[in-house]
Design a protein around this motif. Structure first.
Motif, short mmCIF file in Angstrom:
data_model
loop_
_atom_site.label_atom_id
_atom_site.label_comp_id
_atom_site.label_asym_id
_atom_site.label_seq_id
_atom_site.Cartn_x
_atom_site.Cartn_y
_atom_site.Cartn_z
N LYS A 77 0.82 -1.22 0.00
CA LYS A 77 0.00 0.00 0.00
C LYS A 77 0.86 1.27 0.00
O LYS A 77 0.43 2.30 -0.50
CB LYS A 77 -0.92 0.02 1.23
CG LYS A 77 -2.05 -0.94 1.14
CD LYS A 77 -3.06 -0.44 0.16
CE LYS A 77 -4.32 -1.24 0.25
NZ LYS A 77 -5.33 -0.80 -0.67
N LEU A 78 2.06 1.19 0.57
CA LEU A 78 2.92 2.37 0.64
C LEU A 78 3.59 2.71 -0.69
O LEU A 78 4.14 3.80 -0.84
CB LEU A 78 4.01 2.16 1.70
CG LEU A 78 3.53 2.14 3.14
CD1 LEU A 78 4.69 1.85 4.06
CD2 LEU A 78 2.88 3.45 3.51
N ILE A 79 3.56 1.80 -1.62
CA ILE A 79 4.21 2.04 -2.92
C ILE A 79 3.60 3.26 -3.61
O ILE A 79 4.29 4.04 -4.26
CB ILE A 79 4.14 0.78 -3.79
CG1 ILE A 79 5.05 -0.29 -3.21
CG2 ILE A 79 4.51 1.08 -5.23
CD1 ILE A 79 4.99 -1.61 -3.93
N LYS A 80 2.30 3.46 -3.46
CA LYS A 80 1.63 4.60 -4.11
C LYS A 80 2.06 5.94 -3.52
O LYS A 80 2.05 6.94 -4.20
CB LYS A 80 0.12 4.45 -3.97
CG LYS A 80 -0.47 3.30 -4.70
CD LYS A 80 -1.97 3.26 -4.48
CE LYS A 80 -2.58 2.04 -5.12
NZ LYS A 80 -4.01 1.94 -4.85
N PHE A 81 2.41 5.94 -2.23
CA PHE A 81 2.64 7.21 -1.54
C PHE A 81 4.11 7.49 -1.22
O PHE A 81 4.41 8.53 -0.66
CB PHE A 81 1.85 7.21 -0.22
CG PHE A 81 0.40 6.90 -0.41
CD1 PHE A 81 -0.44 7.78 -1.06
CD2 PHE A 81 -0.12 5.71 0.06
CE1 PHE A 81 -1.78 7.49 -1.24
CE2 PHE A 81 -1.46 5.41 -0.12
CZ PHE A 81 -2.29 6.30 -0.76
N SER A 82 5.00 6.59 -1.55
CA SER A 82 6.42 6.77 -1.19
C SER A 82 7.31 6.72 -2.42
O SER A 82 6.87 6.41 -3.52
CB SER A 82 6.85 5.67 -0.22
OG SER A 82 6.13 5.76 0.96
N ILE A 83 8.57 6.98 -2.16
CA ILE A 83 9.57 6.90 -3.21
C ILE A 83 9.99 5.44 -3.35
O ILE A 83 10.30 4.76 -2.36
CB ILE A 83 10.78 7.78 -2.86
CG1 ILE A 83 10.32 9.23 -2.69
CG2 ILE A 83 11.87 7.68 -3.92
CD1 ILE A 83 11.38 10.15 -2.12
N LEU A 84 10.00 4.94 -4.58
CA LEU A 84 10.28 3.53 -4.82
C LEU A 84 11.68 3.12 -4.37
O LEU A 84 11.87 2.01 -3.91
CB LEU A 84 10.07 3.18 -6.28
CG LEU A 84 8.62 3.16 -6.76
CD1 LEU A 84 8.55 2.86 -8.24
CD2 LEU A 84 7.83 2.15 -5.98
N ASN A 85 12.65 4.01 -4.51
CA ASN A 85 14.01 3.66 -4.10
C ASN A 85 14.09 3.42 -2.60
O ASN A 85 14.79 2.50 -2.15
CB ASN A 85 15.00 4.76 -4.52
CG ASN A 85 15.25 4.77 -6.00
OD1 ASN A 85 15.03 3.77 -6.68
ND2 ASN A 85 15.68 5.91 -6.52
#
Length: 115
Positions: A77-85
């Motif tokens: 779920k955090l992938i949408k709201f955070s930086i992928l690196n």
């Protein structure tokens, strides 16, 4: 009319219960199948027999990887709201720690069932 319907419904229910009882009965009684079985113990043997630590080790390893899944799943779920690196580095570090722990347990012999 209602009395006839009630009698017919009760007859159908009784017939279904009778068929269920015929189908659900075991044709034979086996001593082994009817006795409880927990954690490798025979309930009819001596209660002071030594317990194998391997059951606890398997349970601990299961809990470790179960907690790993519980910690990894919210990351999706955090992938949408955070930086992928940042997520990629954090998850790789987390999996690296778990892999090193598993490797350490393997070298210590904790995963060997028979010693």
């Amino acid at each position: 009319m209602i009395l006839n319907l009630t009698i017919m419904i009760n007859m159908i229910l009784l017939l279904m219960l009778f068929i269920l009882n015929l189908c659900s009965k075991k044709p034979f009684f086996d001593k082994e199948k009817n006795s409880p079985f927990e954690c490798g113990f025979d309930p009819k043997s001596n209660t002071r027999t030594p317990f194998s630590i391997n059951f606890f080790l398997i349970a601990i390893i299961f809990l470790i990887f179960d907690i790993e899944i519980a910690l990894i799943l919210p990351i999706i779920k955090l992938i949408k709201f955070s930086i992928l690196n940042e997520i990629f580095i954090t998850m790789n570090f987390f999996i690296l720690i778990l892999t090193l722990g598993l490797y350490h347990e393997w070298n210590q012999g904790a995963l060997k069932w028979l010693k």
